[in-house]
Scaffold this motif. Sequence first.
Motif, short mmCIF file in Angstrom:
data_model
loop_
_atom_site.label_atom_id
_atom_site.label_comp_id
_atom_site.label_asym_id
_atom_site.label_seq_id
_atom_site.Cartn_x
_atom_site.Cartn_y
_atom_site.Cartn_z
N CYS A 22 35.02 38.86 50.43
CA CYS A 22 36.26 38.37 51.05
C CYS A 22 36.71 39.45 52.03
CB CYS A 22 37.32 38.13 49.98
SG CYS A 22 38.96 37.73 50.66
N TYR A 95 37.43 30.43 46.59
CA TYR A 95 38.39 30.90 47.58
C TYR A 95 38.87 32.30 47.21
CZ TYR A 95 39.14 25.86 48.42
OH TYR A 95 38.98 24.52 48.70
N TRP A 115 45.33 32.29 52.18
CA TRP A 115 44.09 31.75 51.59
C TRP A 115 42.97 31.74 52.62
CZ3 TRP A 115 43.58 29.90 46.56
CH2 TRP A 115 44.76 29.84 45.82
N ARG A 117 39.10 29.93 53.56
CA ARG A 117 38.67 28.53 53.62
C ARG A 117 37.63 28.19 52.57
NH1 ARG A 117 38.18 26.91 59.92
NH2 ARG A 117 38.27 24.85 58.97
N GLY A 118 37.11 29.21 51.90
CA GLY A 118 36.21 28.95 50.78
C GLY A 118 34.75 29.11 51.13
#
Length: 125
Positions: A22, A95, A115, A117-118
Motif C-alpha cells: 500500500c 483494500y 481508501w 481502490r483495492g
Amino acid sequence: EVQLVESGGGLVQAGGSLRLSCAASGVTFADYAIGWFRQAPGKEREGISCINSLDGTTYYADSVKGRFTISSDNAKNTVYLQMNSLKPEDTGLYYCAAVMVAYSGSYDPDDYDFWGRGTRVAVSS
C-alpha cells in the motif's frame, strides 16, 4: 491530494503466499495508521490488520492472526501485508485505508478517512 495505491494481488494456490503493498501519498504515518480490509463476494467488508507506524503497534483479526504480517517502510511511505498459508476463504478484494492514529486498531470502516481502490486476491483449492 491523498492517494493510497494497493498492489501485489493475484492468483495463488492454497498454502501459498502473497505480499500486498500500500503506497501512500498525501498522508504521513505520524498522523495516520494504515489498515487492511478485504471484501469477499456477497460479504461485508472485513477489517483484518492495522499498523500504527508511529510506535510500531500492530493489530490482527483472529481470521488472519499467525498467518498474515503487517509492516511498514516509513522512508517509502508504504505498508505491506505478507500473507502466508493462504486459504480459499482469503479470496477477495483487499483494500488499504488510512485512519487517524487515535483510532488505530479500529476495524470500523466509518473511522477511516481515505481508501485505496483495492487489489484482488484469489486463492484456489
